[in-house]
Structure formats: C-alpha cells, structure tokens
Design a protein around this motif. Structure first.
Motif, short mmCIF file in Angstrom:
data_model
loop_
_atom_site.label_atom_id
_atom_site.label_comp_id
_atom_site.label_asym_id
_atom_site.label_seq_id
_atom_site.Cartn_x
_atom_site.Cartn_y
_atom_site.Cartn_z
N UNK A 264 32.00 -24.55 44.84
CA UNK A 264 32.67 -24.24 43.58
C UNK A 264 31.78 -23.49 42.59
N UNK A 265 30.47 -23.52 42.80
CA UNK A 265 29.54 -22.93 41.83
C UNK A 265 29.81 -21.45 41.56
N UNK A 266 30.11 -20.63 42.57
CA UNK A 266 30.40 -19.22 42.27
C UNK A 266 31.64 -19.02 41.39
N UNK A 267 32.61 -19.93 41.50
CA UNK A 267 33.79 -19.82 40.65
C UNK A 267 33.42 -20.08 39.19
N UNK A 268 32.63 -21.11 38.95
CA UNK A 268 32.17 -21.38 37.59
C UNK A 268 31.36 -20.22 37.04
N UNK A 269 30.49 -19.64 37.88
CA UNK A 269 29.67 -18.51 37.44
C UNK A 269 30.54 -17.30 37.12
N UNK A 270 31.57 -17.05 37.92
CA UNK A 270 32.46 -15.92 37.68
C UNK A 270 33.21 -16.07 36.36
N UNK A 271 33.64 -17.28 36.04
CA UNK A 271 34.35 -17.51 34.78
C UNK A 271 33.40 -17.33 33.60
N UNK A 272 32.21 -17.87 33.69
CA UNK A 272 31.21 -17.69 32.60
C UNK A 272 30.92 -16.22 32.38
N UNK A 273 30.73 -15.47 33.44
CA UNK A 273 30.41 -14.05 33.31
C UNK A 273 31.58 -13.27 32.71
N UNK A 274 32.80 -13.63 33.14
CA UNK A 274 33.97 -12.90 32.65
C UNK A 274 34.24 -13.17 31.18
N UNK A 275 34.04 -14.41 30.74
CA UNK A 275 34.30 -14.76 29.33
C UNK A 275 33.14 -14.28 28.46
N UNK A 276 31.91 -14.43 28.93
CA UNK A 276 30.75 -13.91 28.23
C UNK A 276 30.51 -14.50 26.86
N UNK A 277 30.63 -15.82 26.76
CA UNK A 277 30.44 -16.49 25.47
C UNK A 277 29.47 -17.65 25.62
N UNK A 278 28.60 -17.85 24.62
CA UNK A 278 27.70 -19.02 24.67
C UNK A 278 28.45 -20.34 24.54
N UNK A 279 29.72 -20.29 24.16
CA UNK A 279 30.53 -21.52 24.08
C UNK A 279 30.89 -22.06 25.47
N UNK A 280 30.71 -21.24 26.50
CA UNK A 280 31.03 -21.67 27.86
C UNK A 280 29.74 -22.02 28.59
N UNK A 281 29.62 -23.28 28.99
CA UNK A 281 28.46 -23.74 29.75
C UNK A 281 28.94 -24.43 31.02
#
Length: 409
Positions: A264-281
C-alpha cells in the motif's frame, strides 16, 4: 491431552499484512494466558519476521522461495511445480508434529482479492487434509469466507474446510457462503474478528482537542472476478481518493494516510505527491497496535482495508468505509455504522465528501454507539476462546478469567 500441548499456527503471517499479524498476536495472547505450557511454532509466509517479533520458532510456508513471483521462464515454472510436490511432504511432516494447529482469522476462505488456486488455497488444503490424516486438531478461528466462482479454488477451499476439526467465522455472510459451497455449518459459530481481542490503546488527545482525519488507503485493483478491469478499478480508486484528500486539505484539515500492507505504500506516496501539501502526512505503522494509536488520535476516519476499518471501530473513532467486499459492510452493520459505506470500486469524491460531513455531524452519537458495541464484541470473544479451549484442549482445566486481551473501556 497430557503433557505440554504442541500447537502450530499457520498462515500468511509475517509477510507484510498487518491484519494477518494482528490475528496471530491475538491467538498468541490467548495461548499464553490460557495454555502457558503450550509449545508454539509457526508455518508461515515470513518466518524471520514472526520469530523476531513474536519469539516463536517459524518455518517457511513454501519450499520454493519464488512462490509469489510470476514464473515466466521454463526453469521457474518447473521449480514452482516441483515446489508444490515438495510442500505436500513438508506440510504433512509439520502438521504431524503437533497436537493442534490454529489458523488465526484472516480471509482464508475467500477470494475478495486476486487469488490463484495453486497459491494459498492449495496450501490450506494440504494443512487441513494432513490434520485429518494424522489426527491433528486443525481450527479455522474467526475466518472470513465468501462464495467463490472459480471451480478449482472453490473445491480446494471446500475440502479444506470440511477437514478442519473446528470452524468459526467472523460474520454471518462467511458462514452462509460456506454453507452455499457445500460445507455443513450446523455446528459452526460466528464471532467477531480476532483483531478485536487486541489491547486498546488509550486516547492520545484530550477530549475536544482537534485531531487529524485518518484515511486508510490500499493498493486496490478489485477482486478475483475483476482481473479484466483491474487497472481501471485501481485508477478510479486512486483518483477518487486523491480528490477527496485534496478537498479536505482545501478546508484546512490535516490528513494522516494509513496503510495495512507493504504493497500500500506506493498508493500513499502517490496521493501525497498529487496533493502536494504539508497537511498530508503518512504513518509508518508496523502493527495493528500502531494503527490503533494513530486512529485513536483522529477526529474521523475513512478506511479501505478491512483491518484498518476494524482498528478504527475498535478505538471508537467514527468511521466511513470505502468498501471493497460485503465483509466491510457486514462489519459496519455490526458496529452500528451501516449507513456510512462507499464503494471502493466507484469512488465518487463529491459524494464521499458529503457522506464524510454527515458522519462528522453525528460524531458524538456514533462514539457512544461504538463504545456499546465494543463491550458486546468483547463478551463474544470471551465465548469464542472458551469454545476453542473446549474443542482443542479437552483435558485443560477450565479458566475462570476473561480471554479477551484488551484494556477495559
């Protein structure tokens, strides 16, 4: 049973799936509290991890180390085929050394995610057939099941279940599915998932303090019957979930991404990269206990993986399920949140956001509902472990204390 009972635990344990390992942890807690003299070892997917984390000897489930890699070359195909023959002997020899073998929870009788008959269904059949042959008591404890269309997979699952000495299911849907596939379930019971027997962490934030929104994500491509459209299902799931997280961030909400399996880690990374906000960890959880600590600090949760959902409900956090199978909806109904489900195959970010806001508005009421339902679940799991002792350890002294390894709410 005289002397120290020899107990084996079996499954895809130590392989990166936190839910599977959580079920193992619950069963080990039961054995250590109720049968402390038992000599326990494992036949599992990740023996090194199981031995290091849980302190028990462990043997690799498959002789062929490349079992879960796609075999395309002739040599790899031959090695995998030969491994299947070797595993007949290895599994039988391992089972024969035990008085009892426990398969702790997991969806071992279902195909809600992609599955081949010569993979785990074959291994489970070898285990249960060996138990029947050598008189070893095999128990399928709070397992998940569903009606399987693929004939070879269905046959292996049915034969395995028939050979088991003890069967219980984590929901009524699972028991009904096995009955529909030709298994006599008249003596089988339904109990909650074993993960509910794990200790509940204390709340990590004071009442009323703002917390993050936990979003549990998954490397989701549909199930066995969705192979032809797996890429499309994954794209829709990822796009819809990303849009939902972006909408939360635009409202100023901190979002904590959770996973439940190494994939699942690549999915979490893809969402973080797409949103591009420090509010997403993203959390780096290595156990269900870690997940529960994250979820206990959350205001609200949205979860896809089944055991992420369990963790959220267990700690009393109002939760919306991104449901990929009927088992998620059954769990939400059991815990009083049946109205808060959304299909993982067709994530509609706008509708999901509307459901999320409706859930938040009822947060206080839902927390009280979850507290009541968790008390009932604890009582049911006490009954489950009592029944397990009676079936598998018939000469053991009756225990007079609770079998659920959790802190009082």
């Amino acid at each position: 049973m005289t002397g120290a009972p020899r107990v084996g635990v079996f499954g895809l344990l130590g392989s990166g799936n936190l839910g599977n390992d959580g079920s193992l942890e619950a069963v080990l807690g039961y054995l250590r509290a109720e049968h402390p003299r038992a000599v326990v070892d494992a036949l599992c997917g990740g023996p090194e991890v199981v031995s290091a984390r849980y302190g028990i000897p462990a043997t690799r489930l498959h002789w062929y180390r490349g079992e879960y890699r796609t075999a395309s070359r002739a040599g790899a195909v031959a090695a995998k085929g030969f491994g299947k023959l070797v595993d007949v002997v290895r599994t039988a020899a391992w089972v024969r050394r035990h008085d009892v073998v426990i398969v702790p929870g997991m969806g071992v009788l279902e195909a809600t995610l992609p599955l081949r008959p010569w993979g785990f269904p074959y291994s489970l059949f070898l285990l249960c057939a060996s138990g029947r042959l050598f008189g070893t008591r095999v128990a399928l404890v709070s397992v998940g099941a569903d009606r399987i269309r693929d004939r070879p997979t269905r046959a292996l699952v049915r034969w395995a279940a028939r050979c088991a000495r003890y069967r219980s299911y984590r929901d009524v849907l699972s028991r009904d599915a096995m009955r529909a596939m030709g298994v006599d379930t008249s003596r089988d019971e339904v109990y909650p998932d074993l993960a509910f027997a794990l200790p509940t962490p204390p709340a990590s934030a004071p009442p009323g303090a703002p917390g993050p929104v936990c979003v549990g994500v998954m490397d989701f491509h549909g199930g066995n019957d969705d192979r032809a459209r797996a890429a499309e299902i994954h794209r829709r799931y990822l796009d819809g979930t990303t849009r939902f997280v972006r909408a939360l961030v635009e409202d100023g909400r901190p979002v904590r991404l959770l996973t439940g399996d190494a994939c699942d880690a690549p999915v979490a990374a893809a969402i973080r990269d797409a949103v591009g906000s420090p509010l997403v960890t993203a959390a780096d959880a290595t156990s269900l206990g870690d997940l529960m600590k994250e979820l206990a600090a959350a205001d609200v949760a949205v979860a896809t993986r089944y055991h992420n959902l369990i963790c959220a409900l267990k700690v009393g956090t109002p939760t919306l399920a991104l449901s990929y199978a009927a088992k998620s909806e059954a769990l939400m109904d059991r815990m009083g949140l049946g109205a808060y489900c959304h299909p993982a195959r067709e994530v509609d970010a706008d509708r999901l956001l509307a459901q999320f806001r409706a859930l938040e508005q009822r947060s206080g009421d839902l927390r009280r509902t979850l507290a009541e339902r968790n008390l009932a679940v604890a009582r049911q799991l006490t009954d489950q472990f009592t029944a397990l002792t009676a079936s598998l350890f018939p000469t053991s002294p009756t225990s007079h204390h609770a079998h659920v390894y959790r802190e009082a709410p």
